[in-house]
Design an enzyme around this catalytic site. Structure first.
Site, PDB file in Angstrom:
ATOM      1  N   CYS A  84       0.823  -1.210   0.000  1.00 31.61           N
ATOM      2  CA  CYS A  84       0.000   0.000   0.000  1.00 31.61           C
ATOM      3  C   CYS A  84       0.858   1.262   0.000  1.00 31.61           C
ATOM      4  CB  CYS A  84      -0.915   0.011   1.224  1.00 31.61           C
ATOM      5  SG  CYS A  84      -1.909  -1.464   1.442  1.00 31.61           S
ATOM      6  N   CYS A  95      -5.248  -2.184  -1.052  1.00 33.46           N
ATOM      7  CA  CYS A  95      -6.117  -3.316  -1.409  1.00 33.46           C
ATOM      8  C   CYS A  95      -7.265  -2.857  -2.304  1.00 33.46           C
ATOM      9  CB  CYS A  95      -6.634  -3.993  -0.160  1.00 33.46           C
ATOM     10  SG  CYS A  95      -5.307  -4.683   0.872  1.00 33.46           S
ATOM     11  N   SER A 107     -12.489  -5.921   8.914  1.00 33.63           N
ATOM     12  CA  SER A 107     -11.793  -5.355   7.780  1.00 33.63           C
ATOM     13  C   SER A 107     -12.795  -4.796   6.785  1.00 33.63           C
ATOM     14  CB  SER A 107     -10.954  -6.444   7.101  1.00 33.63           C
ATOM     15  OG  SER A 107     -10.510  -6.021   5.834  1.00 33.63           O
TER      16      SER A 107
END
Length: 562
Positions: free
Chosen positions: A54, A199, A475
């Protein structure tokens, strides 16, 4: 506002005057010139790191930010701060550090800018906690600044299917049931994440990046650009140049972060089907900005905001797909035309939301974003529940849910590991109400995410038949019937600490209820016997556990703005 006509409103006290000769000598030792020190000093807080894809590429973007600062008449001063990879920390004790890092990031950026009298700030972030941590620092410092997102990862591909890291977690559950072979699991893990970037679905990072645009802290159109796209370099240059314009115009973060700006951000998150973590982070950011915001605001806006984006994890498309059809401005334009966004808040461009959106048009001929008149659902994706199990509130994400009313026996676990072991051993059955407690901000400490558990249930094929309820978090990649952020948490004696194996649990989304169906007299008896657990950590985790507040107020440690 900044003092009119004084872009060096802070650095002047650090580098000017004969008594500051030693300070100038230190800057000169790093290659700066006296001319550089006469310009505004602009901080670049770079969260580049080799612990996660990331943020892995942010060092490639930082030179462009520096160029943007210099082109507009400023002197860039770059420094780094920490980053925790949620995906790598997930499913083990390391996840306790993730939410803690949000506070450390905000603290560290604040301290560097405070100590060195820097005039403006660009914060660069990618992974989940670097984004809210960076924006919290902007609000806390309240010096002219811009948030810059590092960008989404591109989807991977396996046998004709687009993949994100969510698919790898779920593949673990499929392997455990025999639906995938070891070789197939290894193939999936090898191609799911093809390069740098956050992501790929509308998980927490992409949700918060979208919120940063809606808030007005990020350049319009910058949230959806993939990390490897050349436009990401252009956005980086723009971010650096914009700070000098903000200095000239005297616009600070708290001028941007108004009540209306937060309502816009919540509306965009709800309409897109964003991560439950956005609730936690927007509450924390509002706290830093001194803006009143509560869970009730999220519920009110959710009820009036249609779901218009078909995004993973519950939908079909990734952030790169959204970018290809127009990005977050496409979503905002649809909402604005429908009268669901405030047009008058000012943004980092120096223009209002309405002025920024005037150059975009909604394109109905694409599959990712529906018109408001033809939504995927009549209301937003994030629903606030209250009741005897969560008097202060809890959060459920309803996107893709087939079951909105549920009653089942409690299966009680006092930590994530015990629950995950039960899932692996196939001891969780359809119809169970799985309780994972003592995983809240204090009790964890750190309010761990439960993606490993939820993904394993989905992989086993019972993800829609089991409700998981926790004082921890989920998440952004989580899908299925999961209730998180239960408050008060178990560690402070909240009702979730009093639940016993087999207690009937009721979830009623339509009526916003989450109940443990046990007589009040019995709960009072259990409460009299309950004792708090000692905090088994020293260091950063122990300090955090002693300072952090309720998830219903954003799980913050900072007492508030001054």
């Amino acid at each position: 506002m900044c003092p009119a006509g004084d872009p060096k409103h802070r650095s002047r006290r650090v580098v000017e005057g004969t008594e500051r000769a030693p300070h100038r000598a230190m800057f000169l030792a790093m290659g700066l010139t006296h001319e550089d020190l006469q310009r505004p000093l602009i901080a670049i807080a770079n969260t580049a790191s080799e612990v996660t894809p990331c943020n892995y590429h942010l060092d490639r973007l930082a030179p462009k930010v520096r160029e943007g600062v210099r082109s507009a008449g400023g002197t860039p001063i770059e420094f780094g701060t920490i980053c925790i990879s949620d995906a790598i920390a997930m499913g083990h004790q390391g996840m306790k550090a993730s939410l803690v890092s949000r506070e450390v990031i905000a603290d560290s950026i604040e301290l560097v800018c405070f100590a060195h009298g820097l005039d403006g700030l660009v914060t660069m972030a990618g992974c989940d906690k670097t984004i809210p941590g960076s924006m919290m620092a902007l609000a806390r410092l309240n010096i002219p600044g811009v948030f810059l997102y590092g960008g989404t990862i591109l989807p991977g591909h396996w046998r004709g299917k687009a993949l994100t890291v969510q698919d790898v977690y779920e593949a673990v559950g499929q392997y455990q049931t025999g639906a995938l072979t070891q070789e197939e699991l290894e193939e999936i893990e090898a191609c799911a994440c093809p390069g740098p970037g956050s992501c790929g679905g509308l998980f927490t990072a992409n949700t918060m990046a979208s919120a940063s645009e809606a808030l007005g802290l990020a350049p319009p159109g910058s949230a959806s650009i993939p990390a490897v796209d050349a436009r990401r370099l252009q956005a980086s240059f723009q971010a650096g140049a914009l700070v000098l314009r903000l200095l000239e115009e005297g616009i600070r973060p708290r001028d941007i972060l108004t009540r209306k700006a937060f309502e816009n951000a919540i509306t965009v998150v709800e309409a897109m089907g964003g991560s439950t973590n956005a609730v936690l982070h927007l509450l924390a950011l509002a706290h830093e900005a001194g803006v009143p915001l509560s869970l009730d605001d999220f519920d009110r806006i959710s009820r009036q905001t249609p779901l218009i984006c078909d995004m993973k994890p519950a939908g079909r498309f990734t952030m790169a797909d959204l970018d290809a059809v127009g990005g977050v401005p496409l979503v905002m334009r649809a909402l604005w035309e429908a009268g669901l966004l405030h047009g008058d808040p000012v943004t980092v461009t120096g223009k209002t939301v309405a002025e920024n959106l005037s150059r975009y048009r909604f394109n109905p001929h694409q599959p990712v974003v529906r018109p408001v008149s033809n939504p995927l659902g009549p209301s937003g994706s994030l629903v606030v529940l209250k009741g005897s199990l969560a008097p202060e509130g809890a959060i459920i994400k309803t996107t893709g849910l087939k079951t909105l009313t549920f009653r089942g026996p409690a299966r009680v676990f006092d930590c994530e590991e015990d629950c995950f072991r039960a899932v692996q051993e196939r001891r969780i059955r359809p119809g169970d109400a799985v309780i994972i407690r003592y995983e809240g901000p204090k009790g964890g400490p750190g309010m761990r995410e439960m993606l490993a558990v939820t993904a394993a249930l989905v992989g086993q094929g019972i993800g829609e038949q089991v409700f998981l309820i926790t004082d921890g978090r989920f998440s952004g990649a989580t899908r299925g019937p999961m209730v998180g952020h239960v408050a008060p948490e178990a560690a402070v004696g909240g009702p979730i600490a009093l639940v016993q194996e087999g207690d009937p649990i009721l979830l009623d989304v339509a009526n916003r209820r989450l109940e443990v169906e046990v007589p009040k007299e019995e709960l009072d008896r259990r409460r009299a016997l309950w004792r708090p657990r000692p905090i088994p950590y020293g260091g950063a985790l122990g300090k955090y556990a002693r300072l952090v507040g309720s998830s219903a107020q954003g799980a913050v440690t900072n007492p508030g703005p001054v």
